[in-house]
Enzyme design. Structure first.
Site, PDB file in Angstrom:
ATOM      1  N   SER A   1     -24.280   8.976   5.976  1.00 22.44           N
ATOM      2  CA  SER A   1     -23.918   7.754   6.686  1.00 22.44           C
ATOM      3  C   SER A   1     -24.097   7.961   8.188  1.00 22.44           C
ATOM      4  CB  SER A   1     -22.459   7.390   6.373  1.00 22.44           C
ATOM      5  OG  SER A   1     -22.084   6.207   7.033  1.00 22.44           O
TER       6      SER A   1
ATOM      7  N   CYS B   1       0.807  -1.218   0.000  1.00 20.30           N
ATOM      8  CA  CYS B   1       0.000   0.000   0.000  1.00 20.30           C
ATOM      9  C   CYS B   1       0.843   1.272   0.000  1.00 20.30           C
ATOM     10  CB  CYS B   1      -0.954   0.015   1.196  1.00 20.30           C
ATOM     11  SG  CYS B   1      -2.164  -1.319   1.172  1.00 20.30           S
TER      12      CYS B   1
ATOM     13  N   ARG C   1     -19.949   8.847   0.979  1.00 21.91           N
ATOM     14  CA  ARG C   1     -21.351   8.529   1.249  1.00 21.91           C
ATOM     15  C   ARG C   1     -21.921   9.569   2.205  1.00 21.91           C
ATOM     16  NH1 ARG C   1     -19.126   3.275   1.514  1.00 21.91           N
ATOM     17  NH2 ARG C   1     -19.119   3.330   3.802  1.00 21.91           N
TER      18      ARG C   1
ATOM     19  N   GLY D   1       1.217  -4.178   3.636  1.00 21.36           N
ATOM     20  CA  GLY D   1       1.278  -5.622   3.730  1.00 21.36           C
ATOM     21  C   GLY D   1       2.667  -6.087   4.135  1.00 21.36           C
TER      22      GLY D   1
ATOM     23  N   GLN E   1      -5.064  -9.055   6.483  1.00 25.43           N
ATOM     24  CA  GLN E   1      -5.121  -7.694   7.013  1.00 25.43           C
ATOM     25  C   GLN E   1      -6.379  -7.442   7.835  1.00 25.43           C
ATOM     26  OE1 GLN E   1      -4.344  -4.525   4.281  1.00 25.43           O
ATOM     27  NE2 GLN E   1      -2.397  -5.384   3.597  1.00 25.43           N
TER      28      GLN E   1
ATOM     29  N   HIS F   1      -9.215   3.652  -1.586  1.00 23.21           N
ATOM     30  CA  HIS F   1      -7.824   3.240  -1.405  1.00 23.21           C
ATOM     31  C   HIS F   1      -7.343   2.434  -2.617  1.00 23.21           C
ATOM     32  CE1 HIS F   1      -4.154   1.826   0.214  1.00 23.21           C
ATOM     33  NE2 HIS F   1      -4.599   0.892   1.043  1.00 23.21           N
TER      34      HIS F   1
ATOM     35  N   CYS G   1       0.254   2.182   6.504  1.00 23.34           N
ATOM     36  CA  CYS G   1       0.486   0.780   6.846  1.00 23.34           C
ATOM     37  C   CYS G   1       0.552  -0.039   5.564  1.00 23.34           C
ATOM     38  CB  CYS G   1      -0.612   0.261   7.764  1.00 23.34           C
ATOM     39  SG  CYS G   1      -2.285   0.381   7.101  1.00 23.34           S
TER      40      CYS G   1
END
Length: 390
Positions: free
Chosen positions: A220, A89, A217, A377, A158, A345, A375
């Site tokens: 929400s 990421c 959105r 993987g 994750q 993302h 963060c």
């Protein structure tokens, strides 16, 4: 003494999965961003010494060194090279770090850094080809006993890691959902106030024009999010509502030295002050931003109070909330324009997207320092501090 400054930063709107950008080829979207970037910087493509391009799932339309393919598709001179960076990421944030290192060391004078991910066309898990062995192999074997915890099923996961983080920091489902609602509210307000206008470019597709982030959105509520099922752990806290969205997008920054910028008539926005990467627990996987932030502050000589704004990637709501608990940073300074829960993302794009949003926000508010961290993987995390150039 050579430095690394950002003379321009731009991103596409972030398209939701199977949304407005879904049918755009990853190379084409990358090429569009490259051309918009040099246009905004006011520099000829021939003067770019290299392109460092982040991407995570490098198969199909994203294969074959997409960094170089983007340069060719953009119509730039064949003399301009390009390569592809994979730090999961954090790939395009790492691309910014390698580009900054290149210009500071004198290996290059002008470098483009950024990345792309088209998750509608190349979905998560697409690189796990049946019959070729489990991703991670012997690395998975090393942590086999830890990967027997609920949700892991003997594999790095994750979502299950995000559940462990929520448990470790005592975060309730309500807190995670409340943070997620705030992310959408912050992003919606930023859209309404035109705060993304300077950093985004419109993308024209066969179906029309995409000019705004599609994942936000409005309306929400915590009550609505409470109805969603937790897919990773039975009776868990992590859901699609408090996790980042699967998305499409690309972003890029142009990095050079102060001297070269002056020679080319460019006006830099910010300086890459400090860039680091740290490793952490690969099972929880997503706690790396905490030690990465500590390392960046240590190497920069700055205190956390010197930083005006923080972009902490919202992979899952437990990630920024755990980071906030560990650092004590106020909510007003954390992801003030919303984050990946609301905006999306697109993996290989997100590092450059956060950088683009952050440095434009520093300029808009007249704030000197900002920090982004991501963060990744495998349990690593990048952290980068930017300094506004007055």
């Amino acid at each position: 003494m050579r430095d690394a400054v950002i003379a321009a930063a731009v991103r596409t709107p972030i398209g939701k999965r199977n949304g407005g950008l879904a049918d755009v080829h990853a190379v084409e979207l990358s090429a569009l961003v490259l051309n918009e970037l040099v246009k905004r910087a006011g520099v000829e493509p021939a003067l770019v010494d290299d392109v460092h391009w982040g991407n995570v799932i490098s198969i199909g339309q994203q294969s074959g060194n997409i960094g170089r393919m983007a340069v060719l598709a953009a119509g730039w001179p064949e003399s301009v090279p390009g390569f592809t960076v994979d730090r999961q990421c954090g790939s395009s944030q790492q691309a910014i770090s390698t580009a900054a290192a290149a210009v500071i060391s004198g290996q290059a004078d002008v470098v483009v850094a950024g990345g792309v991910e088209m998750m509608s066309g190349v979905p998560m898990g697409a690189a796990s080809v049946p019959g070729t062995g489990e991703m991670g192999g012997p690395a998975v074997d090393r942590y086999a006993s830890a990967l027997t915890a609920p949700g892991f099923n003997g594999r790095f996961n994750q979502g299950a890691g995000a559940e462990l983080i929520a448990e470790q920091y005592g975060l309730s489902r309500g807190q995670l959902d409340e943070y997620s609602v705030e992310s959408h509210e912050y992003a919606a307000k930023a859209q309404d106030d035109g705060l993304f206008a300077d950093e985004t470019m419109a993308v024209t597709t066969a179906a029309g024009q995409v000019s705004a982030d599609e994942g936000v959105r409005r309306g929400s509520t915590v009550e609505k999010l409470a109805t969603l099922k937790a897919p990773f752990v039975e009776n868990g806290k992590i859901t699609a509502g408090n996790a980042s969205q699967i998305s499409d997008g690309a972003a890029a920054v142009l990095i050079t030295t102060s001297q070269r910028a002056a020679e080319l008539g460019m006006t830099p926005i910010a300086r890459v002050h400090t860039a680091v990467c740290a490793g952490d627990d690969p099972v929880k996987m997503l706690t790396g931003p905490i030690p990465a932030t500590e390392l960046a502050l240590k190497r920069s000589g700055l205190s956390i109070d010197d930083i005006s704004f923080f972009e902490v990637n919202e992979a899952f709501a437990s990630v920024p909330l755990a980071w906030q608990a560990a650092t004590g940073v106020s909510r007003e300074k954390l992801n003030p324009l919303g984050g990946a829960i609301a905006l999306g993302h697109p993996l290989g794009c997100s590092g450059a997207r956060l950088a683009t949003t952050l440095i434009h926000h520093l300029r808009r508010t007249g704030s000197r320092f900002g920090l982004q961290t991501m963060c990744e993987g495998g349990g690593t995390a990048n952290a980068t501090i930017y300094e506004l150039i007055d």
